[in-house]
Structures are given as C-alpha cells and as structure tokens.
Scaffold this active site. Structure first.
Site, short mmCIF file in Angstrom:
data_model
loop_
_atom_site.label_atom_id
_atom_site.label_comp_id
_atom_site.label_asym_id
_atom_site.label_seq_id
_atom_site.Cartn_x
_atom_site.Cartn_y
_atom_site.Cartn_z
N LYS A 110 0.67 -1.30 0.12
CA LYS A 110 -0.22 0.09 -0.09
C LYS A 110 0.45 1.38 -0.03
CE LYS A 110 -4.31 -1.79 1.90
NZ LYS A 110 -5.10 -1.22 3.02
N LYS A 146 -4.30 -11.26 -6.22
CA LYS A 146 -5.09 -11.61 -5.22
C LYS A 146 -6.41 -11.20 -6.19
CE LYS A 146 -4.55 -8.44 -1.57
NZ LYS A 146 -5.60 -8.20 -0.25
N LYS A 180 -10.97 -5.54 -4.64
CA LYS A 180 -11.73 -4.70 -5.17
C LYS A 180 -10.98 -3.11 -5.19
CE LYS A 180 -12.33 -3.46 0.36
NZ LYS A 180 -13.36 -4.52 1.12
P1 TYM Z 1 -10.67 -6.52 4.23
O1 TYM Z 1 -11.40 -6.05 4.57
O2 TYM Z 1 -9.01 -6.29 2.89
O3 TYM Z 1 -11.07 -7.97 3.63
C1 TYM Z 1 -12.37 -8.36 3.95
C2 TYM Z 1 -11.54 -10.65 4.21
O4 TYM Z 1 -11.79 -10.61 2.63
C3 TYM Z 1 -10.81 -11.40 2.72
N1 TYM Z 1 -10.44 -11.61 1.04
C4 TYM Z 1 -9.56 -12.61 0.95
N2 TYM Z 1 -9.84 -13.93 1.24
C5 TYM Z 1 -9.72 -14.66 -0.07
N3 TYM Z 1 -9.75 -14.12 -1.41
C6 TYM Z 1 -8.81 -12.89 -1.88
N4 TYM Z 1 -8.93 -12.73 -2.99
C7 TYM Z 1 -9.33 -12.13 -0.44
N5 TYM Z 1 -9.43 -10.44 -0.29
C8 TYM Z 1 -9.36 -10.56 0.81
C9 TYM Z 1 -9.89 -10.58 3.71
O5 TYM Z 1 -8.44 -12.09 4.32
C10 TYM Z 1 -10.71 -10.10 4.81
O6 TYM Z 1 -10.59 -11.58 5.53
N6 TYM Z 1 -7.86 -5.14 7.85
C11 TYM Z 1 -9.13 -6.55 7.48
C12 TYM Z 1 -10.21 -6.25 8.24
C13 TYM Z 1 -9.76 -6.13 9.28
C14 TYM Z 1 -9.64 -7.36 10.75
C15 TYM Z 1 -9.74 -7.23 11.74
C16 TYM Z 1 -9.97 -8.37 9.93
C17 TYM Z 1 -9.22 -5.34 10.19
N7 TYM Z 1 -9.67 -5.42 11.67
C18 TYM Z 1 -10.00 -7.69 13.06
C19 TYM Z 1 -10.79 -9.83 10.84
C20 TYM Z 1 -9.70 -9.00 12.52
C21 TYM Z 1 -8.96 -5.72 5.40
O7 TYM Z 1 -8.66 -5.45 5.57
O8 TYM Z 1 -10.07 -7.44 5.52
#
Ligand code: TYM
Length: 327
Positions: free
Chosen positions: A110, A192, A195
C-alpha cells in the site's frame, strides 16, 4: 469459543471476501460466540469520499445480513461506534516496534500504491486490527490469507503486553479456509482478487447475471484447452476450478471429470450459470433489506451495546495493568 472478524466498508465486496472470510463466519456462528465488525476506521487510511462513507457502512451491514449472518446469534457493529478500539490501539502503539510494522506485506504494497498519501495510519493499521481482536478476548480470527500476517502480529503484541504488564489478553488463533483463502484476480491470476483493481477483475457479491456472464467469459485463462487443476502451469483455470468447487460443493476431481473433453468455453459458461444461481439469493435479500433501514439501524444499535460491554470490561483491566486511573 469467541470469534472476531471484520471487513472494510469501502469498495464492493467480491467472491474473494465471501469465500475467504464470510463463508467461514456463517459456519462458525452456529456453535460460537461471534463478533463481526465493519472496520470504518481502517478504511480512512486510503483516499475515500466522506460524502459516501455513511452509505457504504450501512450497505455492508446489509451485506452481512444478506449473506447469512444471523443478528440474533452474532454481534454486528461498526468499529468507530465502540471508542475502546481507538483507545486500545493508542496504548498498543506504545509497545509495538516500528520494525514490525514496516515489514508487513500489506504496508509495503500500500505504501507503494499510495506514495502520495503515505500517512501514519497506513503503517499503524495492524495495531488497530490487533486492538479489534484483543478487546474481545478472541479465540479465533477467520480471515483470508492476506490477513494472516496481521493476526500473527496481533498475537505477538498480546504476548508482549501480557509479559510486560501481566495477563490480560487471550492469544488469538488465525483460521483460514481449507480452500479459497486466496482467490485470484480474473484478469491476472498471479494477483489476489481485490476491490481496488477494477470491476472486470472480480465478481461482486451483488453483480447482475449479465455482468457475471461477461466477466467470467472474459476471465484470463491459460493456453491449452483441457480443464485440469494445476496451480503452477494453469493458474487461471485453477482459480476458476477452485471457485466452481466452492460454490458447487463438488470436488476438483469431480469437476475435471465433468468437463473432460469439453474445453474452456463450456466450463466457463457452466461456471457463470453456477455463480448467477448461487448469488441470486444475495441479490434478492439485499433488495429487500435496502427498504428496511430502521431494522438495519436497530441491529447495529443492539450490536454496539453488546460489543461495548465486552470492550469496556477488557479496557478496565488494561488501564489497571498499565497504571492509568480507572474511569
Ligand atoms: P478486507 O476488508 O480487505 O477483506 C475482508 C476479508 O476478505 C478476505 N479477502 C480474501 N479472501 C480470499 N481471497 C481474496 N482474494 C480475498 N480478498 C480479501 C480478507 O482476508 C479478509 O478476511 N484488515 C482487514 C479487516 C480487519 C480485520 C480486523 C479482520 C480489521 N480488523 C480484525 C479480522 C480481524 C481487511 O482489510 O480486510
């Protein structure tokens, strides 16, 4: 067991988010105490539009409900409405080495992508995530592969706190799905699904049938025409087979047999129809929930109250151990 996980409100949710995270949540909520958060504070670390943020947050509550999270079983709430998240994040800042933050893969990616907006929040992001998890004395964190490193850092921070100030935090375990922990982009199977990479690279959970068909037919595949799973040699087809398997419940072997001698086009057509059918109930439930704003807000307000009770109790303990005055 206590389960905690979260998703950022900005951008559209895609089948990667569903297969990596939400699908596990739905299974886990049956037998565990689950807390599911919309992490709005995390979303502020990259450029966003304040005019649309509120709407996006509410939309994500609808997404959670439409995908099967049961508000009577699980807590659903918005991160910024429980102020203990920011408070604990600050305190954990003071025990987290800068080097640990700078080596995080997501930060490295990022900080390149947002070179012109390299704010401290982007670096400190995993500390806020650790605060999210640790506040709830979490046992299990179901996430996709890309978040594993952050959960590991949360474990390190928890151990360090417990050693320095005395036992407060449970050490959380990460939980990745057996398959689908890393769904790849439809346009570039080496990256991967994300969005932020343009709509043609992902299938949104609420995409209309025509969009789904077009995107799948245009998905980048490898040379050759045999539908066979080989992650190294045929990463494009392997990714599509994984998606097919997870939505149909069929094993990879069964899928290979089904499409023996049939070629990519026929496989893709079948995958598109599978996705159109599988995502139909998401689209229908979302349309219905969009007309029930009062109900959705009530769920959030109940969720916030339940989350606050747990978060406040942990914070009291943290304050005491760190030598701060009680509230
Ligand atoms: P975020 O919003 O980017 O993504 C949400 C969840 O989706 C999963 N994910 C994927 N899994 C499989 N293949 C993909 N291509 C893919 N893209 C996204 C992510 O691994 C995630 O589980 N930092 C985190 C949010 C967060 C969080 C937390 C998660 C904040 N605090 C505490 C767990 C516990 C995030 O940005 O996820």
């Amino acid at each position: 067991m206590r389960v905690f996980s979260g998703i950022q409100p900005t951008g559209k949710l895609h089948i990667g988010n569903y297969l990596g995270a939400i699908k596990q949540w739905i299974e886990l909520q049956e037998k565990n105490e689950c807390v599911f958060c919309i992490v709005d504070l995390h979303a502020l670390t990259v450029p966003y539009d304040p005019k649309t943020l509120q709407e996006l947050i509410l939309e994500k509550v609808i997404v959670y409900l439409a995908s099967g999270i049961n508000p009577e079983k699980s807590i659903i709430f918005v991160q910024s409405s429980v102020k203990e998240h920011s408070e604990l994040a600050w305190l954990l800042n003071t025990i987290t080495p800068l080097g640990d933050l700078a080596r995080m893969t997501q930060y490295k990616e990022k900080s390149k992508k947002f070179e012109k907006n390299l704010n401290a929040g982007l670096l400190n992001y995993p500390i806020l995530m650790a605060a999210d998890i640790l506040l709830y004395q979490t046992d299990l964190v179901p996430v996709g592969e890309d978040q594993k490193q952050h959960v590991e850092l949360a474990r390190t921070i928890a151990r360090k706190f417990n050693q320095k100030f005395g036992e407060v935090f449970k050490i959380p375990e990460v939980r990745l799905p057996k398959a689908g922990a890393r769904i790849m982009s439809l346009q570039n199977p080496a990256k991967k699904m994300s969005k932020t990479d343009g709509p043609e690279s992902y299938i949104g959970l609420f995409d209309e049938p025509e969009e789904i068909r077009t995107k799948i037919m245009r998905a980048v595949t490898d040379t050759g025409k045999i539908v066979k799973y080989n992650e190294k040699l045929k990463p494009g087809i392997a990714n599509l087979i994984t998606i097919y398997s997870l939505f149909s419940g069929k094993s990879i072997k069964e899928i290979e047999r089904k499409f023996k001698g049939k070629g990519y086009a026929e496989f893709k057509k079948s995958l598109a129809e599978l996705l159109v059918d599988s995502l139909e109930s998401f689209r229908r439930k979302k349309k219905e929930l969009l007309t029930r704003e009062v109900y959705v807000k009530e769920i959030l307000s109940q969720g916030t109250k339940r989350a606050q009770v747990i978060a406040q109790s942990t914070m009291q303990e943290v304050r005491k151990k760190m030598g701060l005055l009680p509230h």
